[in-house]
Design a protein around this motif. Sequence first.
Motif, short mmCIF file in Angstrom:
data_model
loop_
_atom_site.label_atom_id
_atom_site.label_comp_id
_atom_site.label_asym_id
_atom_site.label_seq_id
_atom_site.Cartn_x
_atom_site.Cartn_y
_atom_site.Cartn_z
N HIS A 78 0.78 -1.23 0.00
CA HIS A 78 0.00 0.00 0.00
C HIS A 78 0.82 1.30 0.00
N SER A 79 1.84 1.40 0.81
CA SER A 79 2.58 2.67 0.91
C SER A 79 3.56 2.86 -0.25
N HIS A 80 3.90 1.77 -0.95
CA HIS A 80 4.88 1.79 -2.04
C HIS A 80 6.29 2.10 -1.52
N VAL A 81 6.49 1.96 -0.21
CA VAL A 81 7.78 2.24 0.43
C VAL A 81 8.22 0.97 1.16
N PRO A 82 9.38 0.42 0.82
CA PRO A 82 9.81 -0.82 1.47
C PRO A 82 10.16 -0.64 2.94
N GLN A 83 9.99 -1.74 3.68
CA GLN A 83 10.33 -1.79 5.11
C GLN A 83 10.62 -3.24 5.46
N ALA A 84 11.62 -3.45 6.29
CA ALA A 84 11.94 -4.79 6.81
C ALA A 84 12.62 -4.58 8.15
N ASP A 85 11.85 -4.71 9.23
CA ASP A 85 12.42 -4.52 10.56
C ASP A 85 11.54 -5.14 11.64
N TYR A 86 11.99 -4.98 12.87
CA TYR A 86 11.25 -5.47 14.03
C TYR A 86 10.60 -4.26 14.69
N GLN A 87 9.31 -4.35 14.96
CA GLN A 87 8.55 -3.23 15.52
C GLN A 87 7.69 -3.75 16.66
N GLU A 88 7.83 -3.17 17.83
CA GLU A 88 7.11 -3.62 19.02
C GLU A 88 7.41 -5.09 19.27
N LYS A 89 6.48 -5.98 18.94
CA LYS A 89 6.71 -7.40 19.23
C LYS A 89 6.72 -8.28 17.98
N CYS A 90 6.62 -7.66 16.81
CA CYS A 90 6.56 -8.47 15.59
C CYS A 90 7.48 -7.90 14.52
N PHE A 91 7.69 -8.70 13.51
CA PHE A 91 8.48 -8.28 12.35
C PHE A 91 7.53 -7.64 11.33
N VAL A 92 7.97 -6.57 10.71
CA VAL A 92 7.16 -5.83 9.75
C VAL A 92 7.88 -5.81 8.41
N LEU A 93 7.14 -6.21 7.36
CA LEU A 93 7.70 -6.25 6.02
C LEU A 93 6.76 -5.56 5.04
N ASN A 94 7.32 -4.68 4.23
CA ASN A 94 6.64 -4.09 3.09
C ASN A 94 7.58 -4.25 1.91
N PRO A 95 7.14 -4.93 0.84
CA PRO A 95 8.04 -5.14 -0.29
C PRO A 95 8.25 -3.92 -1.17
N GLY A 96 7.57 -2.81 -0.88
CA GLY A 96 7.59 -1.66 -1.78
C GLY A 96 6.65 -1.92 -2.94
N SER A 97 6.92 -1.33 -4.06
CA SER A 97 6.06 -1.49 -5.24
C SER A 97 6.89 -1.94 -6.43
N VAL A 98 6.33 -2.86 -7.22
CA VAL A 98 7.02 -3.28 -8.44
C VAL A 98 6.78 -2.31 -9.59
#
Length: 181
Positions: free
Chosen positions: A125-145
């Motif tokens: 949705h955001s079109h912005v990649p993310q790969a990290d640990y946040q609060e108690k879970c892992f968060v991943l956004n692949p960005g946009s193709v």
Amino acid sequence: MLFVCSDIHGDYQALLLTLAAFERSGASHLVCLGDVLNHGPRNPVPEHYAPTKVAAALNRIAEHIIAVRGNCDSEVDQALCEFPLLAEYNQLLLASRKVFLCHGHTYNPSKLPPLAEGDLFVSGHSHVPQADYQEKCFVLNPGSVSMPRQGWPRSYALIDETKMQVINLSGNEVLLSCPLS
């Protein structure tokens, strides 16, 4: 291994690059996080906009697709796709972790669903990649193709039992990486 992409927005050229990367990756499934065929009213029409070709190409690998609905996906889009596209979210298990999949317009890193320590939240949705640990879970956004934002290149992600990575669609170099430990 899971191959994760988001926000194709009917861009056939971007999809062809994505499918080539999927084949090279050796992943068992292609996870599509929505906004598959339609460019949406707030986005420009992609240069290589061909939603019927995108649907046909994805239909050829339908048995390998796990998809969720994006805010630009509709029942009309589902009529072209031979894989389920309209689920608001999906969940699967990877080793002992729950992986929660959604587009990101309802649930997002600021409004997480109920997840246990060490689970994965995966959205686009955001079109912005993310790969990290946040609060108690892992968060991943692949960005946009097809329509990356904030200066990022077109990208996708890979998830296996030990790590998640965001990878440049054109250059195949790892942009972001996070161990799942």
